[in-house]
Scaffold this active site. Structure first.
Site, PDB file in Angstrom:
ATOM      1  N   ARG A  56      91.635  -5.128 110.762  1.00  0.00           N
ATOM      2  CA  ARG A  56      91.182  -4.576 109.491  1.00  0.00           C
ATOM      3  C   ARG A  56      89.775  -5.105 109.255  1.00  0.00           C
ATOM      4  NH1 ARG A  56      90.325  -6.615 104.307  1.00  0.00           N
ATOM      5  NH2 ARG A  56      90.472  -5.096 102.622  1.00  0.00           N
TER       6      ARG A  56
ATOM      7  N   ASP B 194      86.971  -5.888 106.956  1.00  0.00           N
ATOM      8  CA  ASP B 194      86.873  -6.142 105.524  1.00  0.00           C
ATOM      9  C   ASP B 194      85.553  -5.648 104.945  1.00  0.00           C
ATOM     10  OD1 ASP B 194      87.718  -7.661 103.018  1.00  0.00           O
ATOM     11  OD2 ASP B 194      85.832  -8.660 103.488  1.00  0.00           O
TER      12      ASP B 194
ATOM     13  N   GLU C 200      87.960  -1.183 105.074  1.00  0.00           N
ATOM     14  CA  GLU C 200      87.889  -1.157 103.620  1.00  0.00           C
ATOM     15  C   GLU C 200      86.460  -0.803 103.237  1.00  0.00           C
ATOM     16  OE1 GLU C 200      88.674  -4.201  99.866  1.00  0.00           O
ATOM     17  OE2 GLU C 200      87.750  -4.940 101.717  1.00  0.00           O
TER      18      GLU C 200
ATOM     19  N   ASP D  62      91.813   2.886  98.228  1.00  0.00           N
ATOM     20  CA  ASP D  62      91.927   2.298  96.895  1.00  0.00           C
ATOM     21  C   ASP D  62      92.235   3.352  95.838  1.00  0.00           C
ATOM     22  OD1 ASP D  62      91.578  -0.346  97.568  1.00  0.00           O
ATOM     23  OD2 ASP D  62      89.421  -0.357  97.227  1.00  0.00           O
ATOM     24  N   ASP D  63      91.753   4.583  96.044  1.00  0.00           N
ATOM     25  CA  ASP D  63      91.994   5.639  95.062  1.00  0.00           C
ATOM     26  C   ASP D  63      93.491   5.817  94.798  1.00  0.00           C
ATOM     27  OD1 ASP D  63      89.371   6.182  94.573  1.00  0.00           O
ATOM     28  OD2 ASP D  63      89.319   8.112  95.591  1.00  0.00           O
TER      29      ASP D  63
ATOM     30  N   HIS E 275      94.791   2.872  92.755  1.00  0.00           N
ATOM     31  CA  HIS E 275      94.333   2.848  91.370  1.00  0.00           C
ATOM     32  C   HIS E 275      95.078   3.878  90.514  1.00  0.00           C
ATOM     33  CE1 HIS E 275      91.574   0.060  92.883  1.00  0.00           C
ATOM     34  NE2 HIS E 275      90.465   0.767  92.912  1.00  0.00           N
TER      35      HIS E 275
ATOM     36  N   ASP F 157      94.154  -8.130  97.393  1.00  0.00           N
ATOM     37  CA  ASP F 157      93.091  -7.983  96.407  1.00  0.00           C
ATOM     38  C   ASP F 157      93.629  -7.536  95.061  1.00  0.00           C
ATOM     39  OD1 ASP F 157      90.663  -8.779  97.484  1.00  0.00           O
ATOM     40  OD2 ASP F 157      90.321  -6.880  98.506  1.00  0.00           O
ATOM     41  N   GLN F 158      94.436  -6.484  95.068  1.00  0.00           N
ATOM     42  CA  GLN F 158      94.852  -5.871  93.812  1.00  0.00           C
ATOM     43  C   GLN F 158      95.801  -6.765  93.024  1.00  0.00           C
ATOM     44  OE1 GLN F 158      93.055  -3.522  93.012  1.00  0.00           O
ATOM     45  NE2 GLN F 158      92.258  -2.916  94.994  1.00  0.00           N
ATOM     46  N   ILE F 159      96.483  -7.679  93.690  1.00  0.00           N
ATOM     47  CA  ILE F 159      97.282  -8.682  92.986  1.00  0.00           C
ATOM     48  C   ILE F 159      96.414  -9.903  92.682  1.00  0.00           C
ATOM     49  CG2 ILE F 159      99.321 -10.166  93.082  1.00  0.00           C
ATOM     50  CD1 ILE F 159     100.485  -8.228  95.150  1.00  0.00           C
TER      51      ILE F 159
END
Length: 643
Positions: free
Chosen positions: A283, A285, A320, A346-347, A350, A417-419
């Site tokens: 991945r 980054d 990403e 990410d869309d 979100h 990231d999102q957490i």
């Protein structure tokens, strides 16, 4: 600009023991030591240095051996005075001794000497592993330090059978390159060729990959090529040419990718993990944060090198990028990836988060007003923002993506990231109704995009995943206050006193609270129910959907949204003209499904999945209860134009 890595000048090598037939793998690189029959060649690129000496570790202090410089700025010396396992470094201009930036291991953290490692010491049990096709991928992202109580590669091995039973096919490790301190997310790595010693180092990582392959599991690794960490990076001391001080990034001076040794450092690093450690994929980054001044983007050259060099097994790349670009995930005529296999979308996240939590601050303001319609578009076409105006960023964002197959996107409801970028690291299970989360999880795991779950998501883990580091002194204070100031624009933290409640990243207790609760994973009824659901969904995905993903082309999705409620329908044309249909009601109230959506479609074909029970039968009458979801395989009928 083209690196020699693409042309195979530095080849990965497989060797087998003449007596046992056991295989070893190595990857020769221009950076780092190269062990030969008569000694080891040590190298360092330091074009501006007046002198470089090899520092040979000894109990009473290092000995020094002069190195010779060539016209390109490389310093070299070959010697047999450093034993395997021994320490070494480089003395710069007769003064400071620094570690090898391409060390394969460190002896005492990021400021100590480097350790000489024999790349061929490990004997592989799974040398014939060929990997798995991309469409079979189900990601399980985990942080080595918090996934188990021990926080090691060895401890992960003990959980591999469990992950396989759940239906996971790919373990994705957060970055493991050596970073400062004992704990951290890994995105502040400074020795990009050295697996973190606290986790188990070189031997431990190879054992983990080998054990995963024995079980048919892939291993992916998160790698960071946009910056180095703030503690332990000495490149600027002897090779300031490695950076562009006039180009500023969020982490300091940009990396000078217009210089060949610098470019090779990163491209070879990718090949090193894939070839020597038999990693199945990387991945990449935040590639939007790579400041590359050349005409050839680093990621294109890196991906080309990987595709050219490794042709005997399945190897994948993901990325990403907040720009919603598509050139790097374009497909060849046979639908195989040209460069990157899949982009983290990410869309999709979100939209799901905005639906589940009703949050509208930060980047969620771009999704809070029409999240359901945006989710339908993301499922059918890839990105939500395809050149559309973003209020949060105050500019147009993205490029058309409907021409790409769904498998060009990696979807998720949660990730590190999102957490972890939340003030208190809360998981979605603590922020939304369990029934709605189950519906969203069903959409994630049965849609044709490549799904990713964050560790513990499969059973609804509630322990937080906070941002944590192990910095001290002035740097520790900067990180602590910087972390808290990130939230000053959010309503809950405009008061400075409230910001003091945000966990201190450097407090060990912050880290310990993020450990997964394995004692509860199978014991609590709510956890067991969620785990049963995920296992069922992934069985359906493996048996019924994955076989129809290979060769799936673009413009495969269509969607219909009911503007009066939080409900939508999506259809995808899979391989062989099979059609997968999704009907989702994310509202608490029933959805009176329009005739245009149900005509011939809802009653036709096979019910693949429903949640909750009875949803499919109700849908056949024109009503879908909420929140609920129904998946069907149906004849090739249209359910309505894009809306």
């Amino acid at each position: 600009m083209t690196s020699n890595a693409i042309h195979g000048a530095r080849e990965g090598a497989e060797a087998r023991d003449d007596m046992t037939g056991e295989a070893t793998f190595s990857c020769e690189t221009s950076w780092g030591p190269r062990i030969g029959e008569t000694g080891t060649l040590f190298r360092l690129w330091a074009p501006g240095a007046q002198s470089i000496e090899l520092a040979i570790g000894k109990a009473d202090g290092p000995d020094f051996l002069a190195m010779e410089r060539d016209e390109a700025g490389w310093w070299r010396v070959e010697t047999d005075r450093v034993a395997i396992g021994g320490g070494y470094g480089f003395r710069v201009n007769g003064d400071m001794v620094v570690p090898d930036p391409a060390a394969r291991a460190q002896i005492d953290g990021v400021h100590g000497l480097s350790r000489l490692v024999d790349p061929k010491a490990y004997r592989w049990k799974t040398a014939d592993w060929k990997g798995r096709p991309w469409e079979e991928t189900v990601f399980y992202e985990l942080h080595t330090g918090t996934f188990t109580p021990e926080g090691t590669f060895e401890a992960i091995i003990e959980k591999l059978d469990y992950l396989k039973e759940v239906g996971i096919t790919a373990v994705e490790l957060l970055p493991v390159a050596e970073f400062s301190g004992r704990r951290g997310w890994g995105y502040d790595g400074v020795y990009l060729y050295a697996p973190h010693e606290v986790y188990g180092g070189v031997e431990g990582l190879k054992r983990l990959v080998d054990a995963a392959h024995e079980r048919g599991l892939m291993v992916f690794l998160d790698v960071v090529y946009n910056h180095f960490g703030p503690d332990g990076n000495y490149l600027g001391v002897y090779a300031p040419e490695f950076f562009h001080p006039e180009i500023h990034t969020a982490w300091g001076a940009a990396i000078a990718y217009d210089k060949k040794p610098v470019r090779d450092f990163m491209i070879e690093n990718a090949l090193y993990w894939l070839e020597e450690f038999r990693i199945d994929g990387l991945r990449l980054d935040a590639i939007d944060s790579i400041e590359d001044t050349t005409d050839e983007p680093l990621i294109r050259e890196l991906a080309s090198a990987v595709r050219t060099r490794i042709t005997d097994r399945h190897v994948h790349l993901t990325s990403e990028d907040a720009r919603n670009i598509t050139w790097h995930i374009e497909r060849n005529k046979d639908c195989s990836p040209k460069y990157v296999s899949g982009e983290w979308n990410d869309d999709f996240h979100h939209t799901a988060h905005a639906i589940a939590t009703k949050e509208s601050e930060g980047y969620y303001q771009d999704y809070s007003r029409s999240a359901v319609k945006q989710m339908a578009r993301a499922l059918a076409e890839g990105f939500v923002y395809q050149g559309d105006h973003s209020r949060h960023r105050d500019k147009d964002v993205g490029f058309p993506s409907a021409h790409l197959p769904p498998t060009a996107f990696v979807n998720f409801l949660q990730n590190h990231d999102q957490i972890g970028n939340r003030a208190f690291g809360e998981r979605l299970t603590d922020l939304a109704s369990r029934r709605l989360v189950a519906v969203l999880q069903s959409i994630l795991l049965l849609s044709p995009q490549i799904p990713l779950m964050f560790m513990g998501e499969e059973y609804g883990e509630t322990n937080p995943f906070c941002f944590f580091t192990d910095f001290h002194g002035e740097l520790g204070e900067i990180v602590r206050e910087g972390r808290r100031s990130e939230f000053k624009h959010f309503a809950a933290f405009r008061n400075p006193e409230n910001r003091k409640l945000i966990p201190d990243p450097n407090d060990e207790e912050t880290f310990l609270q993020c450990k997964m609760d394995w004692t509860a994973a199978r014991g609590r009824p709510t956890y067991r129910r969620r785990l049963d659901l995920v296992e069922r969904l992934l069985t359906l995905r493996r048996e019924r959907i994955v076989p129809l993903l290979k060769g799936m082309g673009g413009h495969a999705g269509r969607y219909h949204v009911d503007e009066s409620t939080d409900a939508f329908a999506v259809s995808w044309r899979l391989a062989g003209d099979n059609v997968l249909r999704l009907f989702a009601n994310l509202d608490d109230e029933p959805w009176n499904v329009p005739q245009a959506v149900t005509a011939g479609a809802a009653a036709a074909g096979e019910v693949l999945f429903e949640h909750e029970a009875g949803a499919a039968e109700s849908l056949a009458t024109g009503v879908l209860p909420g929140p609920s979801v129904v998946f069907r395989f149906a004849p090739n009928l249209q359910i309505g134009k894009d809306s």
